[in-house]
Design a protein around this motif. Structure first.
Motif, PDB file in Angstrom:
ATOM      1  N   HIS A  95       0.825  -1.208   0.000  1.00  0.00           N
ATOM      2  CA  HIS A  95       0.000   0.000   0.000  1.00  0.00           C
ATOM      3  C   HIS A  95       0.864   1.265   0.000  1.00  0.00           C
ATOM      4  N   GLU A  96       1.912   1.267   0.840  1.00  0.00           N
ATOM      5  CA  GLU A  96       2.772   2.446   0.942  1.00  0.00           C
ATOM      6  C   GLU A  96       3.508   2.712  -0.374  1.00  0.00           C
ATOM      7  N   LEU A  97       4.022   1.664  -0.999  1.00  0.00           N
ATOM      8  CA  LEU A  97       4.743   1.839  -2.262  1.00  0.00           C
ATOM      9  C   LEU A  97       3.807   2.296  -3.379  1.00  0.00           C
ATOM     10  N   SER A  98       2.624   1.735  -3.427  1.00  0.00           N
ATOM     11  CA  SER A  98       1.659   2.129  -4.459  1.00  0.00           C
ATOM     12  C   SER A  98       1.282   3.598  -4.306  1.00  0.00           C
ATOM     13  N   ARG A  99       1.109   4.033  -3.053  1.00  0.00           N
ATOM     14  CA  ARG A  99       0.752   5.431  -2.814  1.00  0.00           C
ATOM     15  C   ARG A  99       1.890   6.384  -3.182  1.00  0.00           C
ATOM     16  N   ALA A 100       3.140   5.998  -2.842  1.00  0.00           N
ATOM     17  CA  ALA A 100       4.284   6.879  -3.077  1.00  0.00           C
ATOM     18  C   ALA A 100       4.691   6.939  -4.540  1.00  0.00           C
ATOM     19  N   THR A 101       4.566   5.812  -5.249  1.00  0.00           N
ATOM     20  CA  THR A 101       5.048   5.756  -6.637  1.00  0.00           C
ATOM     21  C   THR A 101       3.941   5.860  -7.674  1.00  0.00           C
ATOM     22  N   ARG A 102       2.673   5.742  -7.226  1.00  0.00           N
ATOM     23  CA  ARG A 102       1.528   5.772  -8.128  1.00  0.00           C
ATOM     24  C   ARG A 102       1.557   4.611  -9.133  1.00  0.00           C
ATOM     25  N   VAL A 103       2.148   3.527  -8.692  1.00  0.00           N
ATOM     26  CA  VAL A 103       2.125   2.285  -9.466  1.00  0.00           C
ATOM     27  C   VAL A 103       0.969   1.445  -8.935  1.00  0.00           C
ATOM     28  N   ARG A 104       0.251   0.756  -9.812  1.00  0.00           N
ATOM     29  CA  ARG A 104      -0.920  -0.025  -9.411  1.00  0.00           C
ATOM     30  C   ARG A 104      -0.564  -1.031  -8.327  1.00  0.00           C
ATOM     31  N   THR A 105      -1.534  -1.221  -7.401  1.00  0.00           N
ATOM     32  CA  THR A 105      -1.297  -2.088  -6.252  1.00  0.00           C
ATOM     33  C   THR A 105      -0.955  -3.510  -6.662  1.00  0.00           C
ATOM     34  N   ASP A 106      -1.637  -4.057  -7.663  1.00  0.00           N
ATOM     35  CA  ASP A 106      -1.362  -5.438  -8.063  1.00  0.00           C
ATOM     36  C   ASP A 106       0.047  -5.573  -8.643  1.00  0.00           C
ATOM     37  N   GLU A 107       0.513  -4.529  -9.372  1.00  0.00           N
ATOM     38  CA  GLU A 107       1.873  -4.573  -9.904  1.00  0.00           C
ATOM     39  C   GLU A 107       2.895  -4.523  -8.771  1.00  0.00           C
ATOM     40  N   VAL A 108       2.630  -3.677  -7.783  1.00  0.00           N
ATOM     41  CA  VAL A 108       3.542  -3.588  -6.636  1.00  0.00           C
ATOM     42  C   VAL A 108       3.579  -4.911  -5.887  1.00  0.00           C
ATOM     43  N   ALA A 109       2.422  -5.532  -5.687  1.00  0.00           N
ATOM     44  CA  ALA A 109       2.360  -6.806  -4.965  1.00  0.00           C
ATOM     45  C   ALA A 109       3.184  -7.874  -5.683  1.00  0.00           C
ATOM     46  N   ARG A 110       3.058  -7.922  -7.009  1.00  0.00           N
ATOM     47  CA  ARG A 110       3.852  -8.910  -7.768  1.00  0.00           C
ATOM     48  C   ARG A 110       5.346  -8.611  -7.634  1.00  0.00           C
TER      49      ARG A 110
END
Length: 449
Positions: free
Chosen positions: A338-353
């Protein structure tokens, strides 16, 4: 008194005669060396002081074949003076020499040479002769350092800059490549970079912008190439710049950074992947400034670099180092995602992978110790330290000694006996208690067992 004056006069005459002899022999040695170079088609080389670092180095003074004759005590048409030795091309003077024995070239004569265009040197006779007036310089080796030099920096001669001060242009070439790319994709950013560079180089912004980014390389490597673009005086001022700004400082200026967040990363590597150094900083458990991440984002964006995974690594490193500062060695996967998706504006599913992939690789992220809640992830360096501490604690356990002899229990309360027993059973123990509860007594008893 008259006799004494006469003696002094005779001494002066002898000294003057010896000086005259040494002067003639020095000129003869210089003529002989020049003749040898001309006949063997060799260049005249000599030591000079570098304009930037002031260290002596050897440079070419006259190119091979640049002169056809060498003469002493002939009049130079340009200055209407009679130098000690002239190198001539036909009837045209190409280089002058003055030889110093005891008296330097007077100020008037030096001013005349300075006002002219002919290059030349004033040499100490010791450069040409040894103490016994034998020829020291034969033309086979460079001339020693001159006492004075005239017009060695005039066009078309190269500036007297040593190879070390002309080197290290790889980083300037990388910076020039960046500015060249910006000129095509974002002219405003290119103009901004060149404006900042012009202030550091102390040259006109318009001149630098008109010359193009390649001038950043030429200013270091070959400032003589800028004479036609910037004028002889400005080019020479750039050539003489002792404290030369680095390509790194120019880049930091362009990015409006007061502190270098990339430490010792070369500019070439920095422009290729600005996130790598920040990730390494985080793996050392050092704070990564938010401004550094934004600067890296800017470098990636203006260069259109595809560095999504590398960006997530740097942001994950910063996030986990922040948690360390708050007393947490790890984070749960959902929280980190969640934190990375918010900071980088990369989709949550991409960050999770990406998080799953990074944990499998183990270079930046790793599974946290069992003490962390389920699905815990930590920096690989922190997880490695935790694992090492756990191994060392396990290694410190040993078999409890034989305690059939009950004498060791004498004088101990039940709680103290339990404490000593635990201390004997485990390699690492923590003994706590208020004042007067017997902590020291327990430790002394444990050490005696």
């Amino acid at each position: 008194m008259i006799g004494m004056a006469g003696i002094r006069s005779n001494d002066d005459c002898v000294e003057g005669a010896l000086e005259s002899i040494r002067h003639r022999l020095a000129k003869a040695a210089l003529l002989s060396g020049l003749r040898h170079l001309r006949e063997t088609c060799g260049p005249l080389r000599g030591e000079v002081a570098c304009l930037r670092c002031l260290n002596p180095f050897v440079r070419e003074l006259l190119a091979a074949g640049a002169w056809t004759a060498e003469r002493n005590e002939v009049v130079d048409v340009g200055s209407a003076r009679r130098p000690d030795v002239l190198a001539l091309s036909g009837t045209v003077s190409v280089f002058l020499f003055e030889v110093h024995v005891r008296h330097r070239v007077d100020a008037e004569k030096s001013a005349v040479y300075e006002a002219g265009d002919l290059a030349g040197l004033e040499l100490d006779a010791a450069v040409l002769l040894d103490d016994e007036n034998r020829a020291r310089w034969t033309g086979r080796e460079p001339l020693g350092l001159p006492l004075t030099a005239w017009h060695l920096e005039r066009a078309p001669r190269p500036f007297s800059i040593c190879p070390e001060c002309r080197g290290g242009t790889e980083e300037f070439q990388a910076l020039a490549g960046l500015v060249g790319h910006l000129r095509r994709t974002s002219p405003q950013w290119a103009a901004h970079f060149l404006h900042k560079a012009a202030k550091r180089l102390e040259v006109s912004t318009i001149a630098l912008q008109n010359s193009g980014p390649e001038a950043l390389v030429q200013a270091v490597e070959a400032p003589e190439a800028l004479r036609a673009k910037w004028g002889a005086a400005t080019a020479e001022a750039v050539a003489r710049k002792a404290r030369w700004p680095s390509a790194r400082s120019l880049l930091l200026d362009g990015l409006a950074l007061d502190v270098d967040p990339w430490e010792d990363t070369p500019v070439v590597a920095l422009l290729t992947n600005p996130y790598d150094a920040l990730t390494k900083t985080a793996l050392k458990r050092k704070a990564v400034p938010k401004e550094a991440l934004h600067a890296a984002d800017l470098l990636v964006r203006i260069q259109s670099l595809p560095l999504v995974a590398e960006r997530l690594e740097a942001y994950a490193g910063r996030t986990l180092v922040q948690r360390l500062g708050e007393g947490h060695t790890a984070s749960t996967v959902p929280d980190l995602t969640h934190e990375l998706s918010r900071a980088t504006r990369v989709r949550t599913d991409e960050v999770a992978r990406w998080v799953q992939s990074a944990v499998r690789k183990g270079a930046v992220l790793a599974t946290a110790s069992a003490a962390v809640p389920a699905e815990g992830v930590a920096l690989a360096s922190v997880a490695g330290l935790e694992a090492r501490v756990e191994e060392e604690l396990r290694a410190r356990r040993w078999k409890s000694p034989d305690r059939s002899d009950v004498n060791w229990m004498q004088g101990l309360s039940p709680e103290q006996r339990a404490a000593v027993g635990l201390a004997l059973d485990f390699g690492v123990s923590v003994i706590t208690g208020g004042p007067g509860t017997g902590k020291t007594f327990v430790i002394v008893t444990e050490r005696a067992c």
